[in-house]
Motif scaffolding. Structure first.
Motif, mmCIF file in Angstrom:
data_model
loop_
_atom_site.group_PDB
_atom_site.id
_atom_site.type_symbol
_atom_site.label_atom_id
_atom_site.label_comp_id
_atom_site.label_asym_id
_atom_site.label_seq_id
_atom_site.Cartn_x
_atom_site.Cartn_y
_atom_site.Cartn_z
ATOM 1 N N SER A 1 40.019 57.097 52.281
ATOM 2 C CA SER A 1 39.359 57.046 53.590
ATOM 3 C C SER A 1 37.948 56.477 53.450
ATOM 4 N N GLY A 2 37.295 56.776 52.333
ATOM 5 C CA GLY A 2 35.967 56.201 52.086
ATOM 6 C C GLY A 2 36.016 54.695 51.919
ATOM 7 N N ALA A 3 36.961 54.204 51.136
ATOM 8 C CA ALA A 3 37.073 52.753 50.917
ATOM 9 C C ALA A 3 37.446 52.029 52.205
ATOM 10 N N ILE A 4 38.419 52.561 52.924
ATOM 11 C CA ILE A 4 38.819 51.927 54.190
ATOM 12 C C ILE A 4 37.673 52.012 55.199
ATOM 13 N N GLY A 5 36.986 53.145 55.209
ATOM 14 C CA GLY A 5 35.824 53.289 56.092
ATOM 15 C C GLY A 5 34.754 52.255 55.804
ATOM 16 N N CYS A 6 34.521 51.961 54.544
ATOM 17 C CA CYS A 6 33.517 50.954 54.177
ATOM 18 C C CYS A 6 33.969 49.545 54.564
ATOM 19 N N ILE A 7 35.250 49.282 54.411
ATOM 20 C CA ILE A 7 35.779 47.985 54.866
ATOM 21 C C ILE A 7 35.582 47.860 56.379
ATOM 22 N N LEU A 8 35.852 48.940 57.104
ATOM 23 C CA LEU A 8 35.666 48.919 58.555
ATOM 24 C C LEU A 8 34.189 48.799 58.939
ATOM 25 N N LYS B 1 34.092 50.852 64.829
ATOM 26 C CA LYS B 1 33.632 52.220 65.055
ATOM 27 C C LYS B 1 34.459 53.266 64.308
ATOM 28 N N PHE B 2 35.727 52.992 64.058
ATOM 29 C CA PHE B 2 36.583 53.960 63.367
ATOM 30 C C PHE B 2 36.072 54.252 61.949
ATOM 31 N N ALA B 3 35.181 53.411 61.430
ATOM 32 C CA ALA B 3 34.554 53.652 60.126
ATOM 33 C C ALA B 3 33.878 55.026 60.111
ATOM 34 N N LYS B 4 33.246 55.382 61.203
ATOM 35 C CA LYS B 4 32.550 56.669 61.295
ATOM 36 C C LYS B 4 33.516 57.826 61.056
ATOM 37 N N SER B 5 34.661 57.812 61.724
ATOM 38 C CA SER B 5 35.638 58.900 61.567
ATOM 39 C C SER B 5 36.156 58.978 60.141
ATOM 40 N N LEU B 6 36.451 57.826 59.546
ATOM 41 C CA LEU B 6 36.978 57.827 58.177
ATOM 42 C C LEU B 6 35.931 58.283 57.166
ATOM 43 N N LEU B 7 34.680 57.908 57.373
ATOM 44 C CA LEU B 7 33.642 58.324 56.427
ATOM 45 C C LEU B 7 33.306 59.807 56.587
ATOM 46 N N ILE B 8 33.443 60.333 57.784
ATOM 47 C CA ILE B 8 33.290 61.784 57.962
ATOM 48 C C ILE B 8 34.449 62.509 57.279
#
Length: 144
Positions: free
Chosen positions: A69-76, A82-89
């Motif tokens: 989720s961190g890696a995908i969040g960083c790609i986003l 905006k979905f990066a925020k949810s994945l990084l949380i």
């Protein structure tokens, strides 16, 4: 007032790339552990490997959730989504539960993991920073 078309500053891109590299290293660490590569097994003593292999399955699942989720969040983040925020949380929550368990609850059978202890704290702090960074980026309109 923020605008969804706000152009992020150059440091947004620098932080996002560094964060992606960091999480990429986490993905590599997870895959090395899951496939028990030489790089993974050579980094630990036999006693440490035994303890690591005895950790519960949910602990390993949290590891996977945190890094992917961190890696995908960083790609986003780099895609300004905006979905990066949810994945990084989610990554922060999973990493924190995993590290708190390792630091304070897991039975390590007296095996020395002092180098891992320092890294556990760094992981929590960096994951918290990325969750904050994504939230701030969202509020500034850099991600939409």
């Amino acid at each position: 007032m923020t605008n969804s078309m706000n152009k992020p500053p150059i440091w947004f891109w620098i932080v996002s790339v560094i964060a992606l590299v960091w999480n990429g290293l986490g993905v590599h660490g997870y895959l090395s552990q899951a496939y028990e590569t030489a790089a993974y097994t050579d980094a630990y003593t036999a006693d440490q490997l035994e303890v690591m292999n005895d950790l519960p399955a949910w602990y390993t699942a949290l590891f996977a959730i945190a890094v992917f989720s961190g890696a995908i969040g960083c790609i986003l983040l780099l895609m300004r989504k905006k979905f990066a925020k949810s994945l990084l949380i989610l990554s922060f929550i999973a990493a924190t539960i995993q590290m708190v368990y390792f630091l304070f609850i897991a039975d390590l059978n007296g095996v020395d993991f002092s180098a891992n202890t320092i890294m556990a704290y760094i992981i929590i702090v960096f994951a918290a920073f990325l969750a904050w960074f994504a939230s701030k980026s969202n509020s500034k309109g850099w991600i939409h």
